[in-house]
Scaffold this motif. Structure first.
Motif: not given
Length: 129
Positions: A27-30, A43-44, A75-76, A88-91
């Motif tokens: 969940k670090a790269t989109f 990168a997130a 990225i959650a 994009i929902r982030f943690d």
């Protein structure tokens, strides 16, 4: 009565259109791929600090905020929104912003320049990633 104007087919063809959206297992790269062949692994942390939100961008070009301390952000969730964007929902709780296809393409295309400017501003302000 004013006539509505719509983009011509050729103008629409020039706009980036995604063909693939992929979130890495950590969940670090989109990764976003576009029909024109462009493909960007973002990168997130980069997506978070370049968020199109008013919190980050301000309401004018000279109001952009530098967001420190996001090195470990993940990225959650990804949620496609209509035909024009992805949420994009982030943690870290940042989760109300829509990233348009155009903006994602811009972030990929201009990543080196935008990232260098961000890191430079962190250094000037003595802030940590």
């Amino acid at each position: 009565m004013k006539r509505a104007s719509f983009p011509t087919p050729s103008a629409m063809a020039e706009r980036p259109w995604p063909s693939e959206l992929r979130l890495s297992p950590d969940k670090a790269t989109f990764t976003v791929a576009f029909e024109n062949g462009d493909r960007f692994a973002l990168a997130a942390e980069y997506l978070r600090v370049e968020s199109p939100s008013a919190e980050v961008q301000g309401h004018a070009a000279d109001q952009k905020q530098i967001v420190p301390g996001k090195h470990g952000v993940k990225i959650a969730a990804l949620e496609p929104v209509g035909n024009y964007a992805v949420r994009i929902r982030f943690d870290d709780g940042h989760d109300t912003v829509l990233y348009s296809w155009d903006y994602l393409h811009e972030l990929g295309r201009d990543r080196n320049k935008k990232w260098a400017a961000y890191v430079r501003e962190l250094r000037i302000r003595k802030l940590e990633r």
